[in-house]
Design a protein around this motif. Structure first.
Motif, PDB file in Angstrom:
ATOM      1  N   PRO A   3      36.112  49.141  25.249  1.00 25.23           N
ATOM      2  CA  PRO A   3      35.389  48.879  26.501  1.00 25.23           C
ATOM      3  C   PRO A   3      36.324  48.676  27.691  1.00 25.23           C
ATOM      4  N   PRO A   4      35.780  48.751  28.906  1.00 25.50           N
ATOM      5  CA  PRO A   4      36.587  48.503  30.113  1.00 25.50           C
ATOM      6  C   PRO A   4      37.199  47.104  30.081  1.00 25.50           C
ATOM      7  N   LEU A   5      38.419  46.974  30.577  1.00 22.23           N
ATOM      8  CA  LEU A   5      39.105  45.680  30.540  1.00 22.23           C
ATOM      9  C   LEU A   5      38.391  44.623  31.371  1.00 22.23           C
ATOM     10  N   HIS A   6      37.686  45.024  32.404  1.00 30.15           N
ATOM     11  CA  HIS A   6      37.056  44.018  33.258  1.00 30.15           C
ATOM     12  C   HIS A   6      35.988  43.224  32.518  1.00 30.15           C
ATOM     13  N   GLU A   7      35.523  43.740  31.361  1.00 27.72           N
ATOM     14  CA  GLU A   7      34.546  42.992  30.583  1.00 27.72           C
ATOM     15  C   GLU A   7      35.143  41.710  30.000  1.00 27.72           C
ATOM     16  N   PHE A   8      36.469  41.648  29.958  1.00 30.11           N
ATOM     17  CA  PHE A   8      37.123  40.450  29.419  1.00 30.11           C
ATOM     18  C   PHE A   8      37.464  39.442  30.522  1.00 30.11           C
ATOM     19  N   LEU A   9      37.100  39.772  31.754  1.00 33.50           N
ATOM     20  CA  LEU A   9      37.399  38.905  32.891  1.00 33.50           C
ATOM     21  C   LEU A   9      36.134  38.198  33.369  1.00 33.50           C
ATOM     22  N   PRO A  10      36.260  37.154  34.199  1.00 29.36           N
ATOM     23  CA  PRO A  10      35.088  36.452  34.731  1.00 29.36           C
ATOM     24  C   PRO A  10      34.211  37.369  35.577  1.00 29.36           C
ATOM     25  N   ASP A  11      32.958  36.964  35.750  1.00 24.15           N
ATOM     26  CA  ASP A  11      32.011  37.729  36.547  1.00 24.15           C
ATOM     27  C   ASP A  11      32.474  37.795  38.006  1.00 24.15           C
ATOM     28  N   LEU A  12      32.365  38.974  38.618  1.00 31.29           N
ATOM     29  CA  LEU A  12      32.832  39.201  39.984  1.00 31.29           C
ATOM     30  C   LEU A  12      32.147  38.270  40.973  1.00 31.29           C
ATOM     31  N   VAL A  13      30.800  38.150  40.881  1.00 31.20           N
ATOM     32  CA  VAL A  13      30.072  37.316  41.835  1.00 31.20           C
ATOM     33  C   VAL A  13      30.449  35.846  41.667  1.00 31.20           C
ATOM     34  N   ASP A  14      30.482  35.367  40.430  1.00 29.74           N
ATOM     35  CA  ASP A  14      30.809  33.964  40.190  1.00 29.74           C
ATOM     36  C   ASP A  14      32.211  33.638  40.678  1.00 29.74           C
ATOM     37  N   LEU A  15      33.131  34.531  40.391  1.00 31.54           N
ATOM     38  CA  LEU A  15      34.514  34.288  40.788  1.00 31.54           C
ATOM     39  C   LEU A  15      34.660  34.354  42.308  1.00 31.54           C
ATOM     40  N   SER A  16      33.947  35.267  42.951  1.00 29.43           N
ATOM     41  CA  SER A  16      34.007  35.392  44.415  1.00 29.43           C
ATOM     42  C   SER A  16      33.488  34.125  45.087  1.00 29.43           C
ATOM     43  N   VAL A  17      32.390  33.561  44.572  1.00 25.80           N
ATOM     44  CA  VAL A  17      31.831  32.324  45.124  1.00 25.80           C
ATOM     45  C   VAL A  17      32.825  31.181  44.936  1.00 25.80           C
ATOM     46  N   LYS A  18      33.419  31.124  43.775  1.00 28.56           N
ATOM     47  CA  LYS A  18      34.379  30.052  43.477  1.00 28.56           C
ATOM     48  C   LYS A  18      35.550  30.081  44.440  1.00 28.56           C
ATOM     49  N   VAL A  19      36.080  31.278  44.674  1.00 27.91           N
ATOM     50  CA  VAL A  19      37.227  31.397  45.583  1.00 27.91           C
ATOM     51  C   VAL A  19      36.786  31.169  47.026  1.00 27.91           C
ATOM     52  N   ALA A  20      35.628  31.711  47.426  1.00 27.13           N
ATOM     53  CA  ALA A  20      35.154  31.596  48.800  1.00 27.13           C
ATOM     54  C   ALA A  20      34.853  30.156  49.197  1.00 27.13           C
ATOM     55  N   THR A  21      34.420  29.360  48.250  1.00 27.03           N
ATOM     56  CA  THR A  21      34.090  27.958  48.544  1.00 27.03           C
ATOM     57  C   THR A  21      35.290  27.028  48.443  1.00 27.03           C
ATOM     58  N   GLY A  22      36.443  27.607  48.120  1.00 27.52           N
ATOM     59  CA  GLY A  22      37.654  26.804  48.021  1.00 27.52           C
ATOM     60  C   GLY A  22      37.802  26.059  46.716  1.00 27.52           C
ATOM     61  N   ALA A  23      36.898  26.330  45.753  1.00 30.16           N
ATOM     62  CA  ALA A  23      36.979  25.638  44.472  1.00 30.16           C
ATOM     63  C   ALA A  23      37.941  26.318  43.503  1.00 30.16           C
ATOM     64  N   GLY A  24      38.429  27.499  43.877  1.00 35.34           N
ATOM     65  CA  GLY A  24      39.286  28.245  42.957  1.00 35.34           C
ATOM     66  C   GLY A  24      40.749  27.892  43.105  1.00 35.34           C
ATOM     67  N   THR A  25      41.507  28.216  42.052  1.00 35.61           N
ATOM     68  CA  THR A  25      42.955  27.994  42.041  1.00 35.61           C
ATOM     69  C   THR A  25      43.668  29.274  42.440  1.00 35.61           C
ATOM     70  N   GLU A  26      45.003  29.199  42.490  1.00 30.69           N
ATOM     71  CA  GLU A  26      45.791  30.403  42.786  1.00 30.69           C
ATOM     72  C   GLU A  26      45.556  31.461  41.718  1.00 30.69           C
ATOM     73  N   LYS A  27      45.412  30.990  40.459  1.00 30.36           N
ATOM     74  CA  LYS A  27      45.155  31.957  39.391  1.00 30.36           C
ATOM     75  C   LYS A  27      43.792  32.617  39.587  1.00 30.36           C
ATOM     76  N   ASP A  28      42.800  31.841  40.031  1.00 30.18           N
ATOM     77  CA  ASP A  28      41.481  32.423  40.274  1.00 30.18           C
ATOM     78  C   ASP A  28      41.553  33.515  41.332  1.00 30.18           C
ATOM     79  N   GLU A  29      42.400  33.300  42.347  1.00 29.15           N
ATOM     80  CA  GLU A  29      42.561  34.316  43.385  1.00 29.15           C
ATOM     81  C   GLU A  29      43.176  35.587  42.805  1.00 29.15           C
ATOM     82  N   ARG A  30      44.161  35.396  41.911  1.00 29.22           N
ATOM     83  CA  ARG A  30      44.773  36.562  41.269  1.00 29.22           C
ATOM     84  C   ARG A  30      43.757  37.256  40.349  1.00 29.22           C
TER      85      ARG A  30
END
Length: 872
Positions: free
Chosen positions: A623-650
């Motif tokens: 399967p595509p590798l992105h299936e092993f990563l967090p959901d795009l929308v959830d991760l975008s909200v986390k980073v946009a709200t400032g709740a994410g870490t540097e790793k989350d941004e990467r």
């Protein structure tokens, strides 16, 4: 000009395609000299012509009617001594209750008086007339049957049918005629010829009735066959207590036990039995009521079973002590009965073991593997009915077909509870886990249809007071409302309040390794043993862990045809996959791969241990590798709200980089191995090291999603180097799941030692729709329109996907004669698909562990069916 009408003396049982099952068997019984009322059959070809241009073969019908009148010495609808006929459907395959029947055609205001005079029974004449108007009104004129039922119940006012007299039925005739006039703004047709022609047209039209279409879809009966129509001289079971009607089986259709089974109703017509509107008496009681007819019936039943070499289902009528045979057919039976009867007939010398295997299907075997209720459960026993169709079913009680469909569509388990079912309940019966009725016997509509579908059914539970309008039933003071959970045992007939725990079936325990014990398991053992001896196809399993691999081996798997490695990257290992994706240089990437490799090696070691000495086909990550990563929308909200870490941004950057509009057609399969350096190499090395340490491992490395030979060559060359370094031999092949791979199979075979058809992806890419989305979008409409007879993800599409497979087999083996060929999609356990795999020359099929026995049986049946056709 084709011949559209056949007298019963002109046909035989081998003309089922033309005369339908009922007409062919009526002709066969006539030829055997059995007491069959005279009649004729209008063919399935006439039906297809009618459905195309709305014409019926009027001249041929008139000619055969005149012959029938001459034989009977009566004219249709004559005012002095009327001939009455029934018009009944009869398709190539039995479709109980799905199409139309009209009895007593030929009655009107004049002929009813002649019938009363000739019979000396005025009550019988008016009863027959009201039955005609009721059946004709519902079947031919399309009037809601409840109108007639309500009028009947109002007239009865608490009395039973047998309490009604001639005057009651005469009044009912007037009421029924008024209903016809109100509902259809026309008089009930008094012309007997018009009655017959309209009834014939209605039977033909019923081929396309929604319930008939739904039944054919459920049973996988082709839509283009059409139905025959049988016009038969009426014989009457409602002439008094010395008359009656019944249904008989030459063996128990529920269990397969030898003996005489069936139901009988005195002073009734045939529809009363199958509709379950009045509880029947056991057929054995006929010996007391009419010993002469009983003895003759037993002789005929034995003769028919010997003639057809199978369980026979028989409909009969006794008219004032004279026995008449109205129908026979090879009877529908439960899965348990199918296996028992097949082996019994072998032991009795009626059939050979080859034929016995051909009579037991993979679908029936799957039903025998369903769990059963545990003994000694503490649940309240509400009542016990007739064990009409075995199995253990648990669900909410519902009281209408519509409600059953609604709840089942939401994923909820339901039990359909009715006084009795009728053909309009088919959708609810399909949706429900089981069926419970308060009326009817083992030959009622509910029992016959449930057995045919392998659906658990308890019928004739007389203590139930079913209130369909109030959506509840009452039994011995206990009230069960709609939504309350009940459990029904189709083997014992028990009905319990609440959910009863279940245990594995004895057939599953046998496949798990227990010695065959009991008649049923012994029959399964004999059938499976001969199927295994006969089949050419090997059967492997799809298994991703040692537990599933071990279970598959116990179930008879001859190896693993698909081990999905992507399942091994989930859970705690997801972090390592994230590290691999986020690696910013070769050193970081190799570090992540080095951490994954020993884990992969351990995975493969366990599977090789479970499959010692047997082939294990391992598919590299697909399967595509992105299936092993967090959901795009959830991760975008986390980073946009400032709740994410540097790793989350990467991670977010990686998710965006890998995001695809259609990932099923994107960076996956072989493309990953070419774009992500070291990924496939790590997996191959882990496989090789685990195989070397296992000793007797037979590894096969499968490269997914190949569409061009150059892709395969690149990965193969790297894999061969690693195998050589480790000192292990393994086959290297590919999945054929891209249409281009099938069309260029000759080229791909130059670099592949085996092909395995990944028919899930091959189906969606051939059709151009996603298997993940299609069921919820337009599949239902496509099935309704007849574009699909069955989902192509359920059964292989022979014309499209099947043709691609044939091309790949032919061209692949032309390049490499020793090319190993298999299938590992979900179709590998589907009976129809297994037969196709046998036909096109595959070496093995692979399926989920619990479907391995089904595939083994169907592979044997495919080989035997092929051998049988070769000798014809």
């Amino acid at each position: 000009m084709p011949k559209f009408v056949y007298d019963f003396t002109e046909g035989n049982k081998d003309l089922r395609d033309l005369l339908g099952g009922k007409g062919a068997n009526l002709a066969e019984m006539t030829n055997l000299g059995l007491p069959v009322p005279p009649g004729f059959t209008i063919t399935t070809e006439a039906c297809r012509t009618y459905l195309a241009d709305r014409t019926v073969p009027a001249e041929e019908i008139a000619t055969h009617l005149a012959k029938l009148e001459a034989t009977m010495g009566k004219r249709l609808g004559d005012a002095e001594d009327p001939l009455l006929v029934s018009v009944r459907s009869g398709a190539r395959f039995s479709m109980p209750g799905m199409m139309e029947t009209v009895l007593n055609i030929g009655l009107n205001d004049d002929s009813v008086l002649g019938l009363a005079a000739q019979s000396g029974n005025e009550r019988f004449a008016w009863d027959s007339y009201r039955r005609l108007i009721q059946m004709f009104g519902k079947t031919v004129l399309g009037i809601d049957g409840e109108r007639f039922e309500e009028a009947l119940e109002e007239l009865k006012a608490g009395r039973q049918d047998l309490d009604l007299d001639a005057a009651d039925f005469r009044r009912l005739v007037d009421v029924y005629k008024e209903i016809v006039k109100q509902e259809r703004d026309r008089e009930f047709p008094g012309d007997p010829r018009e009655q017959m022609e309209l009834a014939i047209r209605a039977v033909f039209d019923s081929w396309h009735a929604p319930r008939a279409v739904l039944y054919r879809r459920q049973e996988r009966i082709p839509d283009d066959l059409g139905t025959a129509v049988n016009v038969v001289a009426m014989v009457f079971g409602n002439l008094g207590m010395d008359s009656g009607t019944g249904v008989a089986f030459t063996r128990d259709p529920a269990t397969g036990q030898r003996g005489v089974y069936g139901d009988y109703l005195q002073n009734a017509q045939g529809e009363d039995v199958v509709a379950g509107i009045r509880n029947t008496i056991p057929l054995q009681e006929l010996e007391r009521i009419d010993p002469t007819s009983h003895h003759e019936l037993l002789d005929i039943m034995a003769r028919l079973e010997g003639h057809y070499r199978d369980l026979c289902d028989i409909e009969f009528t006794i008219e004032r002590g004279k026995l008449w045979m109205l129908q026979t057919r090879v009877g529908k039976r439960t899965a348990a009965a199918a296996f028992r009867i097949a082996v019994q007939l072998v032991d009795e010398g009626l059939i050979g073991i080859d034929e016995a295997v051909l009579r037991c299907t993979g679908q029936q075997l799957a039903q025998l593997m369903f769990p059963r209720f545990t003994e000694g459960a503490a649940n309240t026993l509400l009542t016990t009915g007739m064990n009409a169709s075995p199995g253990a079913a648990v669900g909410q009680a519902v009281f209408s077909s519509e409600r059953a469909v609604e709840l089942a569509a939401r994923g909820e388990a339901v039990i359909l509870v009715r006084r009795e079912t009728n053909p309009d309940d088919l959708a609810g019966m399909i949706a429900a886990r089981g069926v419970l009725t308060s009326r009817g016997g083992k030959t009622s509509h509910a029992a016959v249809v449930a057995r045919g579908m392998g659906k658990t059914c308890v019928c004739g539970a007389e203590e139930l007071e079913v209130d369909t309008k109030g959506r509840r039933f009452t039994v011995n003071g206990t009230v069960v409302e709609e939504g309350d959970v009940i459990s029904i045992d189709g083997t014992s007939g028990a009905v319990y309040l609440g959910e009863v725990p279940v245990v594995p079936s004895p057939v599953v325990e046998y496949f798990e390794g227990e010695e065959p014990a009991g008649e049923l398991v012994a029959a399964v053992h004999r059938i499976m043993t001969h199927a295994d001896e006969s089949r050419r196809l090997a059967v492997r399993a799809n298994a991703d862990n040692p537990e599933d691999a071990a279970r598959a081996r116990r179930f008879g798997a001859q190896g693993i045809g698909l081990c999905r490695t992507e399942h091994m990257f989930l859970g705690d290992r997801r972090q390592l996959v994230e590290d691999l994706i986020l690696a910013e240089n070769p050193r970081e990437r190799q570090s992540a791969l080095d951490a994954l490799e020993p884990l992969q090696k351990a995975d493969f070691a366990g599977i090789f241990a479970a499959m010692t000495g047997l082939p294990v086909t391992i598919r590299l990550i697909d399967p595509p590798l992105h299936e092993f990563l967090p959901d795009l929308v959830d991760l975008s909200v986390k980073v946009a709200t400032g709740a994410g870490t540097e790793k989350d941004e990467r991670l977010l950057a990686a998710v965006k980089r890998l995001h695809e509009q259609n990932p099923m057609l994107g960076l996956r399969g072989v493309r990953l191995g070419l774009v992500i350096p070291g990924l496939f190499a790590m997996q191959v090395r882990a496989i090789a090291q685990a195989a070397r340490e296992a000793g007797k491992a037979r590894a096969e490395i499968m490269i997914p999603l190949v569409g061009a030979v150059q892709e395969l060559e690149s990965v193969r060359d790297e894999a061969l180097k690693i195998l050589d370094e480790v000192g292990v031999h393994a086959l290297i092949g590919t999945m054929i799941e891209v249409p281009r791979a099938a069309l260029t199979a000759g080229q791909i075979a130059e670099a592949a030692q085996f092909f395995s058809f990944g028919t899930n992806d091959l189906t969606q890419m051939t059709w151009g729709f996603s298997r993940d989305d299609v069921e919820a979008s337009f599949f239902g409409k496509y099935l309704d329109l007849g574009i699909f007879g069955v989902s192509p993800f359920e059964t292989l599409d022979r014309d499209g996907v099947g043709r691609l497979m044939r091309i790949a087999v032919a061209e692949g083996r032309a390049t490499r004669p020793d090319l190993k060929l298999g299938i590992c999609g979900e179709h590998g356990g589907d009976p129809d698909s297994v037969r196709l795999c046998h036909e096109i020359g595959l070496d093995y099929v692979s399926c989920s562990p619990f479907r391995v026995p089904v595939a083994r049986l169907e592979a044997g049946r495919a080989a035997l069916a092929g051998a049988e056709s070769d000798t014809r």
